[in-house]
Motif scaffolding. Sequence first.
Motif, short mmCIF file in Angstrom:
data_model
loop_
_atom_site.label_atom_id
_atom_site.label_comp_id
_atom_site.label_asym_id
_atom_site.label_seq_id
_atom_site.Cartn_x
_atom_site.Cartn_y
_atom_site.Cartn_z
N GLY A 186 16.22 3.52 7.49
CA GLY A 186 15.20 4.53 7.23
C GLY A 186 14.97 4.72 5.74
N ALA A 187 16.05 4.74 4.96
CA ALA A 187 15.94 4.89 3.51
C ALA A 187 15.25 3.68 2.90
N MET A 188 15.58 2.52 3.45
CA MET A 188 14.96 1.28 2.95
C MET A 188 13.46 1.27 3.25
N LYS A 189 13.10 1.73 4.44
CA LYS A 189 11.68 1.79 4.83
C LYS A 189 10.91 2.76 3.92
N GLU A 190 11.53 3.91 3.63
CA GLU A 190 10.90 4.89 2.73
C GLU A 190 10.70 4.29 1.34
N THR A 191 11.70 3.58 0.85
CA THR A 191 11.61 2.95 -0.46
C THR A 191 10.51 1.90 -0.48
N MET A 192 10.44 1.11 0.59
CA MET A 192 9.39 0.08 0.68
C MET A 192 8.01 0.72 0.75
N ASP A 193 7.88 1.81 1.54
CA ASP A 193 6.59 2.50 1.64
C ASP A 193 6.20 3.09 0.29
N GLU A 194 7.18 3.66 -0.42
CA GLU A 194 6.91 4.24 -1.73
C GLU A 194 6.50 3.16 -2.73
N ASN A 195 7.19 2.03 -2.69
CA ASN A 195 6.83 0.91 -3.59
C ASN A 195 5.44 0.37 -3.26
N MET A 196 5.11 0.30 -1.98
CA MET A 196 3.80 -0.19 -1.58
C MET A 196 2.70 0.77 -2.05
N LYS A 197 2.97 2.07 -1.92
CA LYS A 197 2.00 3.06 -2.38
C LYS A 197 1.80 2.96 -3.90
N LYS A 198 2.89 2.83 -4.64
CA LYS A 198 2.80 2.68 -6.10
C LYS A 198 2.03 1.41 -6.47
N ASN A 199 2.29 0.33 -5.72
CA ASN A 199 1.60 -0.94 -5.97
C ASN A 199 0.10 -0.79 -5.71
N GLN A 200 -0.26 -0.08 -4.64
CA GLN A 200 -1.68 0.13 -4.34
C GLN A 200 -2.35 0.97 -5.43
N GLU A 201 -1.66 2.00 -5.91
CA GLU A 201 -2.19 2.84 -6.98
C GLU A 201 -2.38 2.02 -8.26
N PHE A 202 -1.40 1.16 -8.55
CA PHE A 202 -1.50 0.29 -9.72
C PHE A 202 -2.69 -0.67 -9.59
N MET A 203 -2.85 -1.25 -8.40
CA MET A 203 -3.96 -2.18 -8.19
C MET A 203 -5.30 -1.46 -8.32
N LEU A 204 -5.40 -0.24 -7.80
CA LEU A 204 -6.63 0.53 -7.91
C LEU A 204 -6.94 0.85 -9.38
N ALA A 205 -5.92 1.25 -10.12
CA ALA A 205 -6.11 1.53 -11.55
C ALA A 205 -6.54 0.26 -12.29
N SER A 206 -5.93 -0.87 -11.94
CA SER A 206 -6.31 -2.14 -12.58
C SER A 206 -7.75 -2.51 -12.26
N GLN A 207 -8.16 -2.30 -11.01
CA GLN A 207 -9.54 -2.61 -10.61
C GLN A 207 -10.53 -1.71 -11.34
N LYS A 208 -10.20 -0.44 -11.49
CA LYS A 208 -11.07 0.49 -12.22
C LYS A 208 -11.22 0.06 -13.68
N LEU A 209 -10.11 -0.33 -14.28
CA LEU A 209 -10.14 -0.78 -15.67
C LEU A 209 -10.97 -2.05 -15.81
N GLN A 210 -10.78 -2.99 -14.88
CA GLN A 210 -11.55 -4.23 -14.91
C GLN A 210 -13.04 -3.95 -14.73
N MET A 211 -13.39 -3.05 -13.83
CA MET A 211 -14.79 -2.70 -13.60
C MET A 211 -15.39 -2.05 -14.85
N ALA A 212 -14.63 -1.16 -15.47
CA ALA A 212 -15.11 -0.51 -16.69
C ALA A 212 -15.35 -1.54 -17.79
N ARG A 213 -14.47 -2.49 -17.92
CA ARG A 213 -14.64 -3.55 -18.92
C ARG A 213 -15.86 -4.41 -18.61
#
Length: 149
Positions: free
Chosen positions: A7-34
Amino acid sequence: MGSALGGAMKETMDENMKKNQEFMLASQKLQMARQLQMQNLMREKQMSMMLAGSREMFTWIASFYSLATLGMFAGFLRTKKPSVVVPFLPLSFIVAYQYDYCYGHKIDRIRAEAERILEKEYGLLSMPEGMPTFEDIENARKAAEGEDK
Protein backbone atom coordinates in the motif's frame (compact mmCIF):
# COMPACT_ATOMS: atom_id res chain seq x y z
CA MET A 1 2.63 -6.90 6.70
CA GLY A 2 3.14 -7.38 2.98
CA SER A 3 -0.04 -5.47 2.20
CA ALA A 4 1.10 -2.50 4.31
CA LEU A 5 4.33 -2.27 2.31
CA GLY A 6 2.45 -2.79 -0.92
CA GLY A 7 0.00 0.00 0.00
CA ALA A 8 2.83 2.40 0.86
CA MET A 9 4.58 1.52 -2.38
CA LYS A 10 1.39 2.15 -4.37
CA GLU A 11 0.94 5.54 -2.69
CA THR A 12 4.54 6.46 -3.49
CA MET A 13 4.10 5.39 -7.11
CA ASP A 14 0.83 7.35 -7.39
CA GLU A 15 2.51 10.41 -5.86
CA ASN A 16 5.48 10.11 -8.24
CA MET A 17 3.13 9.72 -11.21
CA LYS A 18 1.18 12.81 -10.15
CA LYS A 19 4.42 14.82 -9.78
CA ASN A 20 5.57 13.57 -13.19
CA GLN A 21 2.27 14.64 -14.78
CA GLU A 22 2.55 18.09 -13.17
CA PHE A 23 6.12 18.40 -14.43
CA MET A 24 5.08 17.37 -17.95
CA LEU A 25 2.21 19.90 -17.92
CA ALA A 26 4.56 22.66 -16.77
CA SER A 27 7.05 21.68 -19.48
CA GLN A 28 4.32 21.74 -22.14
CA LYS A 29 3.15 25.18 -20.99
CA LEU A 30 6.70 26.50 -21.16
CA GLN A 31 7.22 24.99 -24.62
CA MET A 32 3.94 26.49 -25.85
CA ALA A 33 4.88 29.91 -24.45
CA ARG A 34 8.24 29.73 -26.23
CA GLN A 35 6.60 28.70 -29.51
CA LEU A 36 4.10 31.55 -29.28
CA GLN A 37 6.88 34.02 -28.54
CA MET A 38 8.97 32.71 -31.44
CA GLN A 39 6.02 32.94 -33.85
CA ASN A 40 5.28 36.48 -32.71
CA LEU A 41 8.91 37.52 -33.16
CA MET A 42 8.93 36.02 -36.65
CA ARG A 43 5.67 37.85 -37.50
CA GLU A 44 7.13 41.13 -36.25
CA LYS A 45 10.28 40.62 -38.32
CA GLN A 46 8.25 39.83 -41.44
CA MET A 47 6.07 42.90 -40.92
CA SER A 48 9.11 45.13 -40.42
CA MET A 49 10.63 43.77 -43.65
CA MET A 50 7.40 44.45 -45.54
CA LEU A 51 7.21 47.99 -44.15
CA ALA A 52 10.87 48.62 -44.95
CA GLY A 53 10.27 47.39 -48.51
CA SER A 54 7.26 49.68 -48.83
CA ARG A 55 9.29 52.63 -47.61
CA GLU A 56 11.99 51.84 -50.14
CA MET A 57 9.34 51.65 -52.87
CA PHE A 58 7.93 54.97 -51.69
CA THR A 59 11.26 56.72 -52.27
CA TRP A 60 11.26 55.48 -55.87
CA ILE A 61 7.62 56.35 -56.46
CA ALA A 62 8.06 59.80 -54.92
CA SER A 63 11.14 60.44 -57.08
CA PHE A 64 9.27 59.43 -60.22
CA TYR A 65 6.29 61.53 -59.15
CA SER A 66 8.49 64.59 -58.63
CA LEU A 67 10.18 64.27 -62.02
CA ALA A 68 6.92 63.48 -63.81
CA THR A 69 5.18 66.46 -62.15
CA LEU A 70 7.97 68.80 -63.19
CA GLY A 71 7.79 67.42 -66.72
CA MET A 72 4.00 67.76 -66.86
CA PHE A 73 3.99 71.36 -65.69
CA ALA A 74 6.87 72.26 -67.99
CA GLY A 75 4.93 70.70 -70.87
CA PHE A 76 1.79 72.58 -69.86
CA LEU A 77 3.65 75.89 -69.75
CA ARG A 78 5.07 75.22 -73.21
CA THR A 79 1.96 73.88 -74.93
CA LYS A 80 -0.86 75.39 -72.82
CA LYS A 81 -2.74 72.08 -73.21
CA PRO A 82 -4.45 70.97 -69.97
CA SER A 83 -4.33 67.32 -71.06
CA VAL A 84 -0.60 67.32 -70.33
CA VAL A 85 -1.21 67.61 -66.57
CA VAL A 86 -4.08 65.05 -66.39
CA PRO A 87 -1.80 62.23 -65.04
CA PHE A 88 -0.96 64.49 -62.09
CA LEU A 89 -4.20 63.58 -60.28
CA PRO A 90 -3.95 59.75 -60.30
CA LEU A 91 -0.22 59.91 -59.57
CA SER A 92 -1.00 62.13 -56.57
CA PHE A 93 -3.38 59.49 -55.20
CA ILE A 94 -0.79 56.75 -55.64
CA VAL A 95 1.92 58.73 -53.86
CA ALA A 96 -0.47 59.79 -51.06
CA TYR A 97 -1.60 56.19 -50.53
CA GLN A 98 1.98 54.93 -50.36
CA TYR A 99 2.99 57.73 -47.98
CA ASP A 100 0.02 56.99 -45.71
CA TYR A 101 0.96 53.32 -45.65
CA CYS A 102 4.65 53.93 -44.96
CA TYR A 103 4.61 56.93 -42.65
CA GLY A 104 0.97 57.61 -41.78
CA HIS A 105 -1.63 55.66 -39.86
CA LYS A 106 -2.81 53.27 -42.57
CA ILE A 107 -1.37 50.26 -40.75
CA ASP A 108 -3.36 51.22 -37.65
CA ARG A 109 -6.55 51.47 -39.72
CA ILE A 110 -5.82 48.10 -41.36
CA ARG A 111 -5.24 46.51 -37.94
CA ALA A 112 -8.49 48.02 -36.59
CA GLU A 113 -10.41 46.69 -39.60
CA ALA A 114 -8.85 43.24 -39.15
CA GLU A 115 -9.88 43.26 -35.48
CA ARG A 116 -13.42 44.28 -36.47
CA ILE A 117 -13.59 41.42 -38.99
CA LEU A 118 -12.42 38.95 -36.33
CA GLU A 119 -15.08 40.21 -33.91
CA LYS A 120 -18.07 40.85 -36.20
CA GLU A 121 -17.52 38.83 -39.40
CA TYR A 122 -15.66 35.76 -38.19
CA GLY A 123 -17.76 33.50 -40.40
CA LEU A 124 -16.03 34.92 -43.47
CA LEU A 125 -12.74 33.46 -42.25
CA SER A 126 -13.81 29.83 -41.95
CA MET A 127 -12.06 27.32 -44.15
CA PRO A 128 -14.01 25.40 -46.77
CA GLU A 129 -15.04 22.02 -45.33
CA GLY A 130 -13.82 23.16 -41.87
CA MET A 131 -10.46 22.70 -40.19
CA PRO A 132 -8.41 19.75 -41.40
CA THR A 133 -8.47 16.81 -39.02
CA PHE A 134 -5.66 14.46 -38.13
CA GLU A 135 -7.28 11.83 -40.34
CA ASP A 136 -7.38 14.26 -43.31
CA ILE A 137 -3.69 15.02 -42.90
CA GLU A 138 -2.79 11.34 -42.54
CA ASN A 139 -4.82 10.41 -45.62
CA ALA A 140 -3.09 13.15 -47.63
CA ARG A 141 0.31 12.03 -46.36
CA LYS A 142 -0.40 8.40 -47.22
CA ALA A 143 -1.66 9.39 -50.66
CA ALA A 144 1.54 11.39 -51.23
CA GLU A 145 3.67 8.48 -50.07
CA GLY A 146 1.78 6.19 -52.44
CA GLU A 147 2.58 8.57 -55.32
CA ASP A 148 6.26 8.64 -54.39
CA LYS A 149 6.62 4.85 -54.54
